[in-house]
Design an enzyme around this catalytic site. Structure first.
Site, short mmCIF file in Angstrom:
data_model
loop_
_atom_site.label_atom_id
_atom_site.label_comp_id
_atom_site.label_asym_id
_atom_site.label_seq_id
_atom_site.Cartn_x
_atom_site.Cartn_y
_atom_site.Cartn_z
N ILE A 97 39.77 45.72 38.76
CA ILE A 97 38.36 45.66 39.19
C ILE A 97 37.83 44.47 39.57
O ILE A 97 36.85 44.74 40.13
CB ILE A 97 37.56 46.03 37.70
CG1 ILE A 97 37.98 45.17 36.38
CG2 ILE A 97 37.62 47.61 37.46
CD1 ILE A 97 37.34 45.41 35.28
N GLY A 98 38.79 43.46 39.74
CA GLY A 98 37.89 42.23 40.34
C GLY A 98 39.01 41.40 40.72
O GLY A 98 40.26 41.38 40.00
N GLY B 213 39.58 37.16 41.26
CA GLY B 213 38.98 35.91 41.09
C GLY B 213 39.92 35.06 42.01
O GLY B 213 41.08 35.25 42.34
N ASN B 214 39.87 33.59 41.72
CA ASN B 214 40.36 32.55 42.08
C ASN B 214 41.73 32.47 41.55
O ASN B 214 42.44 32.05 42.16
CB ASN B 214 39.72 31.24 42.22
CG ASN B 214 38.57 31.25 42.98
OD1 ASN B 214 38.80 31.23 44.23
ND2 ASN B 214 37.29 30.72 42.68
N PHE B 215 41.57 32.78 40.40
CA PHE B 215 42.99 32.51 39.43
C PHE B 215 43.75 33.74 39.16
O PHE B 215 44.96 33.50 38.48
CB PHE B 215 42.71 31.92 38.10
CG PHE B 215 41.84 30.75 38.37
CD1 PHE B 215 42.24 29.53 39.23
CD2 PHE B 215 40.34 30.63 38.00
CE1 PHE B 215 41.44 28.26 39.24
CE2 PHE B 215 39.63 29.66 38.18
CZ PHE B 215 40.09 28.67 38.85
N GLY B 216 43.14 34.85 39.55
CA GLY B 216 43.93 35.88 39.21
C GLY B 216 43.18 37.39 39.09
O GLY B 216 42.09 37.35 39.86
N ASP C 82 30.48 26.92 36.37
CA ASP C 82 30.63 27.94 37.38
C ASP C 82 29.79 29.08 37.30
O ASP C 82 30.25 30.21 37.50
CB ASP C 82 32.26 28.55 37.26
CG ASP C 82 32.53 29.07 38.50
OD1 ASP C 82 32.14 28.68 39.61
OD2 ASP C 82 33.73 29.64 38.59
N1 LIG Z 1 34.66 41.24 31.40
C1 LIG Z 1 34.35 41.66 32.50
N2 LIG Z 1 34.10 43.07 32.75
C2 LIG Z 1 34.06 43.84 33.86
N3 LIG Z 1 34.08 43.42 35.14
C3 LIG Z 1 34.77 42.02 35.04
C4 LIG Z 1 34.82 41.20 33.98
N4 LIG Z 1 35.16 40.05 34.36
C5 LIG Z 1 35.33 39.91 35.62
N5 LIG Z 1 34.88 41.46 36.20
C6 LIG Z 1 35.04 41.70 37.40
O1 LIG Z 1 36.10 40.75 38.24
C7 LIG Z 1 35.36 40.17 39.18
C8 LIG Z 1 36.23 38.91 39.34
O2 LIG Z 1 36.07 38.07 38.46
P1 LIG Z 1 36.63 36.60 38.27
O3 LIG Z 1 36.01 36.08 36.95
O4 LIG Z 1 38.02 36.59 38.28
O5 LIG Z 1 36.29 36.09 39.52
P2 LIG Z 1 35.38 34.75 40.15
O6 LIG Z 1 34.14 34.59 39.09
O7 LIG Z 1 34.73 35.49 41.26
O8 LIG Z 1 36.22 33.85 40.29
P3 LIG Z 1 36.86 32.60 39.20
O9 LIG Z 1 38.29 32.88 39.51
O10 LIG Z 1 36.26 31.31 40.12
O11 LIG Z 1 36.23 32.74 38.14
C9 LIG Z 1 33.94 39.99 38.72
O12 LIG Z 1 33.24 39.98 40.02
C10 LIG Z 1 33.68 41.48 38.41
O13 LIG Z 1 33.50 42.36 39.28
#
Ligand SMILES: Nc1ncnc2c1ncn2[C@@H]1O[C@H](COP(=O)(O)OP(=O)(O)OP(=O)(O)O)[C@@H](O)[C@H]1O
Length: 464
Positions: free
Chosen positions: A12-13, A15-18, A126
């Protein structure tokens, strides 16, 4: 490979780390979000797991709950409360920008989450729309606290390009000058996020993130301009974006700010409902995860997406590049000024300590180091009169290899999605790391492109 109690669903998403997956507890059938972090080295895992255990004790309706974490192979799996509407950045993808009342609601709940974290002596570091999560019931929760921050403190992250610096407080970038930082960095990022919510993008998003890193501590703080914004929101942003951290209000006092008084839950709940309808009509294609997880952990219906990254012929037809900017990039050969900009932005970093920024100090150092090595190698080749070398070591402009990074920065600016931007940053990082140990790769690539251009100049017209 061990048995796990979760069945992994769609990605579903990213991020920078995974990657973040939707997952279901096989026994209770409860849905969770699981963040899979590729650590690449084992020595830091223990302390990360400890940290997640500590964070899992936190309880507030305004933060996403960490449930547990486990390790398999070189990956860490962080099990979190699932927020069904994703992040505010996902909402912005649909609605483009929020009204002030909507933004006031999101920011109010964020401030409540931050107040809780700050009373637990936790600095988020962040805050941005992508880390403010929304549940199916339109509850807003601060997500991703701790995990990214803790990884920052390990060498895993320091080796890597992470995020972008647009939300970052000046004292995080120029730590030495400010003598460190504290929870007030989150107030700065809240100010930037407020702008992001009502404008759809944070300030200066069109700028080169490499330059931004050096500009944030030097420039005047961004302001929210324009008649369409009320004086309350303008004042709120101004209060958050004070260069001097001690001048910024606390999360608790900002909760009494006149801008926050505008917050309307009903409006926000309506927005969430309409986004839900929109998403039902236009279901998203699940993302292809970047890192592999054991396939027998995966729900059968979602297997195909998990396997796509194994297929080199996988053809994702989305157009990822901003071709609109192509013209401006093609206005002619890159001018000398552009080259100098790149050099000076690299040079300016020497007396700064940089942490979780779009371009880390290590990355900049390795760029400098790699280029110095490449130049030394080239000098050496030239001094031996090796006629095959195309590099002019005494060139007043960038050396051949540096051109590649300069171009990649421009490609970064043209990438439309956050994910593509990240991929470009990763590519730069991989090149830098390789260049560090084997100087000359970047120069060889540029040389080959130049050679090809010379030989096939006319056939290099727009082939898109
Ligand atoms: N607890 C959660 N429930 C539902 N969706 C989530 C959840 N956590 C993250 N996501 C989804 O995954 C995406 C990426 O999240 P993630 O925290 O990995 O990335 P980021 O904040 O963009 O980068 P970073 O790695 O710097 O934190 C979010 O934008 C969201 O759409």
């Amino acid at each position: 490979m061990s048995e796990v109690k979760y069945k992994f669903g769609e990605c579903i998403g990213k991020g920078n780390f995974g990657d973040v997956f939707k997952a279901t507890d096989k026994t209770t059938k409860k849905v969770y979000a699981i963040k899979v972090i590729n650590l690449d080295c084992s020595e830091d895992m223990g302390s990360l797991i400890q940290e997640i255990r500590f964070l899992s004790l936190f309880r507030s309706p305004f933060i996403t709950r960490y449930c547990e974490a486990f390790i398999d192979d070189i990956q860490m799996y962080v099990v979190m409360e699932y927020c069904g509407r994703g992040s505010c950045s996902d909402l912005l993808r649909v609605v483009k920008r929020m009204s002030e009342t909507l933004a006031a609601f999101v920011i109010r709940e964020t401030l409540k989450g931050l107040h809780y974290l700050h009373t637990q002596q936790k600095v988020h570091r962040d805050i941005k729309a992508a880390n403010i999560l929304v549940t199916d019931n339109a509850e807003v929760k601060v997500g991703d606290f701790g995990v990214s921050g803790e990884i920052t403190d390990t060498h895993i992250k320091r080796k890597t390009f992470v995020g972008t610096p647009f939300w970052m407080a000046p004292e995080i970038i120029a730590r030495k000058k400010y003598g460190g930082y504290d929870e007030r960095v989150d107030i700065w990022s809240t100010g930037i996020t407020t702008i992001e919510l009502v404008r759809g993008v944070p300030p200066l998003l069109d700028q080169d993130p490499m330059k931004m890193v050096f500009q944030i501590p030097k420039c005047e703080p961004p302001i929210l301009k324009g008649d369409k914004y009320s004086r309350y929101i303008k004042l709120f942003v101004k209060d958050c974006l004070k260069m001097e951290p001690k001048d910024r209000p606390t999360a608790q006092s900002l909760l009494r700010h006149p801008f926050i008084m505008n917050a309307l839950f009903v409006e926000f709940a309506k927005l969430v409902e309409s986004v839900k309808r929109h998403q039902t009509r236009n279901p998203k294609t699940p993302k292809v995860p970047r890192y592999k997880i054991p396939l027998d952990w995966v729900n059968e219906d979602d297997l195909i997406h998990h396997q796509k990254h194994d297929n080199p012929n996988w053809d994702d037809k989305r157009i990822e590049w901003d071709f609109e900017t192509l013209k401006s990039l093609r206005q002619g050969p890159i001018g000398k000024q552009d080259y100098i900009d790149v050099k000076s932005s690299i040079g300016n970093g020497s007396n700064m300590q940089i942490d979780t920024v779009g371009v880390t100090l290590v990355a900049l150092n390795s760029l400098r180091g790699a280029m110095a090595k490449a130049a030394a190698v080239n000098n050496n080749i030239n001094s031996h009169n090796d006629k095959t070398s195309l590099v002019e070591p005494k060139s007043p402009r960038l050396c051949t290899g540096e051109v590649l990074y300069f171009c990649l920065q421009r490609v970064y600016l043209r990438a439309k999605s956050k994910e593509t931007k990240r991929t470009v940053l990763e590519l730069i990082n991989v090149l830098l790391q390789y260049e560090d140990s084997n100087p000359g790769l970047s120069a060889a690539i540029v040389e080959e492109i130049l050679k090809f251009g010379k030989q096939n100049g006319s056939s290099l017209e727009d082939t898109r």
